[in-house]
Design a protein around this motif. Structure first.
Motif, mmCIF file in Angstrom:
data_model
loop_
_atom_site.group_PDB
_atom_site.id
_atom_site.type_symbol
_atom_site.label_atom_id
_atom_site.label_comp_id
_atom_site.label_asym_id
_atom_site.label_seq_id
_atom_site.Cartn_x
_atom_site.Cartn_y
_atom_site.Cartn_z
ATOM 1 N N UNK A 81 0.859 -1.184 0.000
ATOM 2 C CA UNK A 81 0.000 0.000 0.000
ATOM 3 C C UNK A 81 0.891 1.228 0.000
ATOM 4 N N UNK A 82 0.369 2.281 -0.625
ATOM 5 C CA UNK A 82 1.157 3.512 -0.706
ATOM 6 C C UNK A 82 1.190 4.183 0.652
ATOM 7 N N UNK A 83 2.322 4.781 0.950
ATOM 8 C CA UNK A 83 2.452 5.526 2.202
ATOM 9 C C UNK A 83 1.532 6.748 2.179
ATOM 10 N N UNK A 84 1.370 7.321 0.988
ATOM 11 C CA UNK A 84 0.482 8.481 0.869
ATOM 12 C C UNK A 84 1.163 9.780 1.235
ATOM 13 N N UNK A 85 2.490 9.866 1.010
ATOM 14 C CA UNK A 85 3.221 11.105 1.300
ATOM 15 C C UNK A 85 3.544 11.794 -0.025
ATOM 16 N N UNK A 86 3.088 13.031 -0.235
ATOM 17 C CA UNK A 86 3.343 13.693 -1.514
ATOM 18 C C UNK A 86 4.840 13.821 -1.836
ATOM 19 N N UNK A 87 5.693 13.905 -0.793
ATOM 20 C CA UNK A 87 7.137 14.059 -1.034
ATOM 21 C C UNK A 87 7.763 12.760 -1.536
ATOM 22 N N UNK A 88 7.145 11.637 -1.229
ATOM 23 C CA UNK A 88 7.635 10.321 -1.677
ATOM 24 C C UNK A 88 6.427 9.571 -2.240
ATOM 25 N N UNK A 89 5.898 10.049 -3.385
ATOM 26 C CA UNK A 89 4.590 9.563 -3.819
ATOM 27 C C UNK A 89 4.527 8.063 -4.091
ATOM 28 N N UNK A 90 5.664 7.436 -4.427
ATOM 29 C CA UNK A 90 5.608 6.009 -4.773
ATOM 30 C C UNK A 90 6.023 5.103 -3.615
#
Ligand code: FAD
Length: 495
Positions: A81-90
């Motif tokens: 699942x994605x972490x959901x952090x815009x700085x590390x989007x993947x």
């Protein structure tokens, strides 16, 4: 699974990925009576536990196992699942028995040059790496017969090898895979790492059990508070030693939740910028290769999707790790009705070593919680000017390598979104001395504590470009030696 069956263990390991499983295996093998608890917040997918999902033959069951590993939130690559952090989007995580080790590609290159850890003697590190290769069943020759792999390597070698020392030349990629006698491949998950420990009653694997915090008595870890994520029931188990191996995002989170907050905690976060490029072997090369080998298309070995069949090792002079995959179809539409032979489309992935800084970090808050009730994370992450220059250099290097192999299929190399490599590391990194820039010593013992270890890519202090799991498993082997000494000294004190 419900809460752990006992109230006290010699060792409690939080997180059942390759590094946590390494601690279990090494302590199990070398301590004849140790009782060990291995906790994972996610479900047990397979029997035996920790099997790689690629080995599940039924596609429906495999897809279900991948979904079950994703946990709450938007899905990333299958099993994550994605972490959901815009700085590390993947950036993404797996939550299941086996961790990402049930989903990984299994590329296990050894680190070289600046990737190596200067304060661990080379001979010691090499011995740990050898043991890690045994634990992960690493084999560099499982795909020797992949079609055109030798041709691709010959072309890369001609460009890249002249200036390289023998041990850092273009080579088949070492992969965590076993070839069965019938020729089928078995991918290494943590079932392989655990070996006999996975089925012995001295080792208890408690799935869907979250480590909520490490219990400290002064500077000494004495146990773990565990929550059953299905029933929300909680219990505290006592432990003589605790290993937190909950990945590079959730390991510092758990230390923070436990009130263990050294200044470097969550800092020095680094993920490897990844550049991709695709080329096609020219038709005359394909025809000439067929003429020389005498092999037909049908006689060729199988292409394995997403496998790094060839390896361009990192060196200080060529500071990128190259993972070269051969595909059985083109990732981009081809003009006309070109017939793509399996293996002739070549995907080149160049991974860069990130410029490491304490400002790239995970910030934890005590006033908001994530889906598991643990301190919410906020990511601070940017590419420095040096990173941007490295990325441009890597694009140039991969374009040159691509041109040596064949005809470009892309206009230019592409930088994937930050976090794509899934090799994030450094957030509880080790150091030679406790000077505020590291969280643990070179044996992964958390500074100024007793009985507490950290494991995972988070302990790697250098900016690696190569796939990091072999290195972090090697460091877990090293840490386990120190942990065994700790258990032995506790036993002596009891006498
Ligand atoms: P993980 O495998 O991430 O395991 C951590 C575990 O901790 C998880 O199971 C999680 O559920 C558990 N956990 C977290 N918090 C808690 C808590 N509070 N309580 C209880 N349990 C908790 N690496 C390579 O080197 N080569 C590759 O080719 C490669 N390919 C990859 C391909 C894919 C698709 C993916 C997803 C990953 C890949 N990786 C690769 C990365 C590799 O899988 C990781 O480096 C490796 O799994 C890290 O091992 P680990 O034990 O540190 O953590």
């Amino acid at each position: 699974m419900s809460l752990p069956s006992a109230t006290a263990y010699d060792l409690v390991v939080i997180g059942s990925g390759p590094t946590g499983s390494t601690y279990v295996r090494e302590v199990y093998d070398q301590h004849a009576t140790a009782r060990i608890l291995l906790l994972d917040a996610g479900p047990r997918l397979t029997d035996p536990p920790g099997t790689h999902v690629k080995n599940i033959p039924d596609p429906g069951q495999r897809a279900r196992a991948q979904r079950d590993s994703e946990g709450p939130g938007p899905a990333g690559r299958p099993g994550t699942r994605l972490l959901g952090a815009p700085e590390l989007p993947a950036a993404a995580l797996s939550t299941n028995v086996g961790g990402m080790g049930a989903h990984w590609t299994g590329a296990c290159p050894r680190p070289g040059d600046g990737e190596r850890i200067g304060f661990i003697p080379d001979a010691e590190m090499d011995a740990h790496l050898t043991r890690a290769e045994q634990l992960l069943h690493v084999d560099a020759h499982a795909f020797d017969h992949a079609p055109f792999a030798d041709e691709v390597r010959r072309r890369l070698s001609a460009l890249l090898d002249p200036a390289r020392p023998a041990h850092r030349r273009v080579a088949p990629m070492p992969l965590a895979v076993t070839t069965r006698s019938d020729g089928a491949h078995v991918w290494s998950g943590t079932d392989v790492v655990l070996g006999g420990a996975g089925a012995d009653e001295r080792v208890e694997i408690a799935d869907r059990c979250l480590g909520l915090r490490v219990v400290m008595d002064g500077d000494t870890a004495t146990g773990v508070v565990v929550r059953d994520v299905v029933t929300d029931e909680e219990t505290t188990v006592a432990a003589r030693a605790v290993v937190v191996a909950a990945d590079a995002l959730r390991t510092p989170q758990l230390l923070h939740a436990s009130g263990i907050r050294p200044p470097a905690l969550g800092r020095y976060l680094n993920d490897q910028p990844q550049i991709v490029y695709a080329v096609r072997l020219p038709d005359d090369v394909v025809a000439a290769h067929r003429a020389v080998t005498g092999r037909t298309r049908d006689e060729d070995g199988a292409i394995v999707p997403q496998s790094g069949v060839s390896w361009v090792p990192y060196t200080d002079a060529h500071p990128f790790h190259g993972q070269v995959m051969q595909l059985d179809a083109s990732p981009v539409p081809l003009a006309g009705d070109i017939d793509v032979e399996p293996g002739t489309v070549v995907g080149l992935g160049w991974f860069c070593a990130k410029d490491i800084t304490p400002d790239d970090r995970i910030e934890f808050t005590d006033t908001a919680a994530d889906a598991y009730g643990l301190p919410a994370m906020r990511i601070h992450y940017r590419y420095s000017d040096r990173d941007l220059a490295t990325i441009e250099q890597a694009k140039k290097a991969v374009a040159e390598a691509g041109a040596a192999v064949g005809i470009p299929l892309d206009d230019s190399p592409l930088l994937l979104p930050a976090g794509s490599s899934l090799h994030y590391q450094g957030t509880t990194r080790m150091g030679p001395v406790d000077d505020g820039t590291s969280v643990c010593d070179s044996h992964s013992r958390v500074w100024n504590t007793r009985g507490l270890w950290v494991a995972g890519n988070n302990v790697i202090p250098t900016a690696t470009a190569c796939n990091p799991t072999l290195t972090s498993v090697a460091l877990a082997v090293r840490g386990a030696h120190a942990l065994l000494d700790h258990l032995a000294s506790m036993a002596e004190r009891r006498i």
